[in-house]
Design a protein around this motif. Sequence first.
Motif, PDB file in Angstrom:
ATOM      1  N   TRP A  53       0.481  -1.369   0.182  1.00  0.00           N
ATOM      2  CA  TRP A  53      -0.489  -0.255  -0.109  1.00  0.00           C
ATOM      3  C   TRP A  53       0.844   1.109  -0.308  1.00  0.00           C
ATOM      4  N   ASN A  54       0.391   2.104  -0.515  1.00  0.00           N
ATOM      5  CA  ASN A  54       1.357   3.707  -0.527  1.00  0.00           C
ATOM      6  C   ASN A  54      -0.015   4.714  -0.684  1.00  0.00           C
ATOM      7  N   ALA A  55       0.839   6.105  -0.717  1.00  0.00           N
ATOM      8  CA  ALA A  55       0.532   6.755   0.062  1.00  0.00           C
ATOM      9  C   ALA A  55       1.150   7.865  -0.082  1.00  0.00           C
TER      10      ALA A  55
ATOM     11  N   THR B 118       2.670  14.135   5.796  1.00  0.00           N
ATOM     12  CA  THR B 118       3.154  12.749   6.110  1.00  0.00           C
ATOM     13  C   THR B 118       4.096  12.241   5.983  1.00  0.00           C
ATOM     14  N   ASN B 119       4.392  12.094   4.606  1.00  0.00           N
ATOM     15  CA  ASN B 119       5.902  11.823   3.743  1.00  0.00           C
ATOM     16  C   ASN B 119       6.972  11.961   4.267  1.00  0.00           C
ATOM     17  N   TRP B 120       6.452  14.079   4.642  1.00  0.00           N
ATOM     18  CA  TRP B 120       7.690  14.089   4.935  1.00  0.00           C
ATOM     19  C   TRP B 120       8.187  13.932   6.054  1.00  0.00           C
ATOM     20  N   LEU B 121       7.026  13.531   7.386  1.00  0.00           N
ATOM     21  CA  LEU B 121       6.942  12.925   8.895  1.00  0.00           C
ATOM     22  C   LEU B 121       7.759  11.717   8.587  1.00  0.00           C
ATOM     23  N   VAL B 122       6.755  10.516   7.833  1.00  0.00           N
ATOM     24  CA  VAL B 122       8.443   9.717   7.765  1.00  0.00           C
ATOM     25  C   VAL B 122       8.885   9.686   6.427  1.00  0.00           C
TER      26      VAL B 122
ATOM     27  N   GLN C 247      -2.867   2.818  -3.239  1.00  0.00           N
ATOM     28  CA  GLN C 247      -3.302   3.800  -2.623  1.00  0.00           C
ATOM     29  C   GLN C 247      -4.480   3.768  -1.700  1.00  0.00           C
ATOM     30  N   LEU C 248      -3.909   4.150   0.200  1.00  0.00           N
ATOM     31  CA  LEU C 248      -4.561   4.419   0.990  1.00  0.00           C
ATOM     32  C   LEU C 248      -5.092   5.811   1.320  1.00  0.00           C
ATOM     33  N   PRO C 249      -5.943   5.793   1.387  1.00  0.00           N
ATOM     34  CA  PRO C 249      -7.239   6.496   1.132  1.00  0.00           C
ATOM     35  C   PRO C 249      -6.200   7.653   2.092  1.00  0.00           C
ATOM     36  N   PHE C 250      -5.692   8.191   3.255  1.00  0.00           N
ATOM     37  CA  PHE C 250      -5.446   8.785   3.961  1.00  0.00           C
ATOM     38  C   PHE C 250      -4.061   8.420   4.466  1.00  0.00           C
ATOM     39  N   GLY C 251      -2.840   8.994   4.422  1.00  0.00           N
ATOM     40  CA  GLY C 251      -1.487   9.262   5.511  1.00  0.00           C
ATOM     41  C   GLY C 251      -1.584   7.757   6.778  1.00  0.00           C
TER      42      GLY C 251
END
Length: 368
Positions: free
Chosen positions: A274-276, A281-285, A315-319
């Motif tokens: 699964w991707n997002a 949140t990609n900055w966060l993680v 694709q995930l619906p949320f981060g």
Amino acid sequence: MVPSALPFWISFTLLPVVAFAGWLGGWWLLIFPFYAWIVMTLFDAVGGLNWQDADPNASETLFWHKMVTWCWPPVQLAAIFGGIWYAAFHMGTAEGIGLMVSIGVVTGAVGIVFAHELVHQKNRWEAAAGELLLISVLYGHFRTEHVFVHHRYVGTPRDPVTARYNENFWHFFFRVLWQQFVSAWGVEVQRLVRREQSVFALHNPFWRYLGGGLAFLALAYLLAGWVGVGLFAVQAAIAVLHLELVNYIEHYGLVRVKDARTGKYEHVQPHHSWNASHRVTNWLVINLQRHSDHHFKPDRRYPLLQSYTAEDAPQLPFGYPMMIVMATNPMLFRRVMNPKVRAWRKQHYPEISDWSPYKSPQFELAPA
């Protein structure tokens, strides 16, 4: 380049929020979960999706990106033991536990994510720094299991941390706690056997995992007695819980299909993660949500991970922050994610009508 690395330092903003909440105490401790899960999700809504990819060969420009992960280990240790001292001597019991729960979210949401990045690198000191972060939450064996089992057997019964379709998180969590340990131990034993060495040999990393964990517990005891040990255990437990929530989300319901003629599982493809693409949140993680590309090239540095569209990967619906909250509610999570899994099956495996062989969360000990 400094400007492109700056957004990834957002992870460090969690610590002053924890410190501020701890200083105010009481109900103010709820500031942190509000910031970590609600505010970050709102930032995602405002920041939108990011499909831009860096040049995957631009590794020579990544010094400041690397610094994000290099600076974290001493900061995490200071947060853990500073938190124990403050909670033990300046807060009531409930407040102290609340503070260490918040710190555990940080050591799980940031610390283990950074550890994950570091243990995949080829140079020894970065791998050792990642291992140190894992040991600081009493989960050192994750390094063995993740590198030598998960990446090889993801989406198959040999991978404990591939969540099966309809498996709720709490069942998953208590299952993987022991299965990951057994799996990691089996790998290290087999590696030692091939070297004609005993399981008690110093090369067995479980000595580091155990010795390092005991050393951290001893330091907590010296700092605040048995209260310190308990507080250390609280943050470790919350960090591990957070890690397994992410593990649960990353591959929920996605499996690799076995070839009936050869009996072998297909190679790992982008559609097995699964991707997002939620920017904040990609900055966060540090781009962990670009998970398909991580499985394609595990030692690729996080700023170089490539995005995938819905045509190539689910694709995930949320981060992750909102997905983590959802995962703790099995009914809500299944309501949102099960239709997506069924759509994934139709898209990538339209020839399969009976998915029952792939639903059971069975576990087979993986060879090294």
